[in-house]
Design a protein around this motif. Structure first.
Motif, mmCIF file in Angstrom:
data_model
loop_
_atom_site.group_PDB
_atom_site.id
_atom_site.type_symbol
_atom_site.label_atom_id
_atom_site.label_comp_id
_atom_site.label_asym_id
_atom_site.label_seq_id
_atom_site.Cartn_x
_atom_site.Cartn_y
_atom_site.Cartn_z
ATOM 1 N N LEU A 18 4.083 -5.293 -7.958
ATOM 2 C CA LEU A 18 4.038 -3.867 -8.310
ATOM 3 C C LEU A 18 4.937 -3.574 -9.508
ATOM 4 N N CYS A 21 3.329 -4.670 -12.722
ATOM 5 C CA CYS A 21 2.287 -3.743 -13.195
ATOM 6 C C CYS A 21 2.911 -2.568 -13.946
ATOM 7 N N MET A 36 0.194 4.808 -10.755
ATOM 8 C CA MET A 36 -0.343 3.460 -10.565
ATOM 9 C C MET A 36 -0.648 3.130 -9.105
ATOM 10 N N ALA A 37 0.339 3.307 -8.206
ATOM 11 C CA ALA A 37 0.145 2.932 -6.802
ATOM 12 C C ALA A 37 -0.919 3.790 -6.133
ATOM 13 N N GLY A 40 -4.223 2.387 -7.109
ATOM 14 C CA GLY A 40 -4.490 1.164 -6.339
ATOM 15 C C GLY A 40 -4.882 1.480 -4.910
ATOM 16 N N THR A 199 -3.553 -3.679 -9.570
ATOM 17 C CA THR A 199 -2.846 -2.863 -8.575
ATOM 18 C C THR A 199 -3.654 -2.743 -7.286
#
Length: 290
Positions: A18, A21, A36-37, A40, A199
């Protein structure tokens, strides 16, 4: 205690991925991507929704990864088209707004912490070997190998290829890169698509262990930012090591009864220590430049 540290490596590999990324998005697209998370998690839940509907896991996997990549590409296109000439602070603020929007949509469609837990497939759950009293599953080796491959592969891409040099120019001087003929928007969009796909794979690795609800997976951005800060948002090897260290610290804190209930605070303590250390370094440099 040693067993707890070894068990922490289970999380450490995923944390490293993570953090990598986050660093890659910052180095290659000059954006701290707070969404980002959540992106994902959206791809991961598209996959698990398909498996719940009866689709084979190996057919649902590419569909979920594609969904994460497309969503990340759409968010990236917003940044590139409308905020390409703005400062990094403005771009980061835009990703915070996008994070709130994606989390709201995800919780609405897939449920909250108490109502939206899904049973994710665990293709790498089989034990590989036992160290002490800790059974090490395949997922640990997969996440560690994935993190090492990304670190080495991106390092070679940036230092040995023409595309890598163009990406570095894009992140350092985007306006100058366009003047000399580098297709900056297309390269930046490619970075966003790749980060979305990676991700999604990382979230799928960690989802079975974290309970499988959208809110928990989307909030992994806190840990990702802590790990990226350990690498100063620049160094891929330091980010890899930082993720493993953070995982071991969490495992160690889980073994101490008096701090078990504060285990979730560990990433924030890491952020505070990293900020304090960097500020201390800046004061030192300033004192010596006078």
């Amino acid at each position: 205690m040693v067993n707890s540290v070894i068990a922490g490596l289970t999380s450490g590999g995923v944390y490293a991925l993570l953090g990598l990324c986050v660093v890659l998005t910052y180095r290659l697209a000059a954006v701290v991507n707070f969404a980002m998370a959540a992106v994902g998690a959206m791809g991961a839940f598209v996959m698990v929704s398909l498996t719940d509907a009866g689709l084979n896991v190996w057919l649902a996997l590419p569909a979920g990864v594609l969904a994460g990549a497309v969503l990340s590409g759409l968010l990236g296109s917003v940044l590139v088209r409308w905020f390409g000439g703005h400062s990094q602070n403005t771009k980061a603020a835009v990703t915070v707004a996008l994070y709130v929007a994606v989390m709201a949509v995800g919780v609405r469609f897939f449920g909250s912490t108490t109502t939206g837990a899904h049973r994710f497939p665990q293709p790498f759950d089989a034990p590989v070997f036992t160290m002490g009293s800790v059974v090490v599953p395949q997922s640990v080796l997969v996440s560690l190998a994935f993190a090492v491959v990304i670190t080495a592969g991106v390092g070679l891409l940036l230092s040995r290829t023409r595309v890598g040099l163009q990406l570095q120019a894009l992140s350092e001087q985007p306006s100058t890169a366009q003047v000399v003929g580098i297709p900056a928007p297309r390269l930046a969009l490619g970075v966003w698509v790749a980060i979305g796909a990676i991700t999604t794979l990382v979230v799928l690795l960690v989802a079975p262990r974290l309970g499988g609800d959208f809110s928990t997976l989307g909030k992994l951005i806190n840990t990702a930012l802590a790990v990226a800060m350990l690498g100063a948002f620049r160094s891929l090897p330091l980010t890899l090591v930082g993720g493993l260290v953070l995982g071991c610290l969490e495992g160690l804190s889980a073994s101490v009864e008096s701090v078990q209930s504060y285990q979730g605070v560990v990433p924030f303590l890491v952020i505070l220590v990293a900020l304090w250390w960097r500020s201390r370094h800046e004061v030192w440099d300033t004192a010596h430049s006078r």
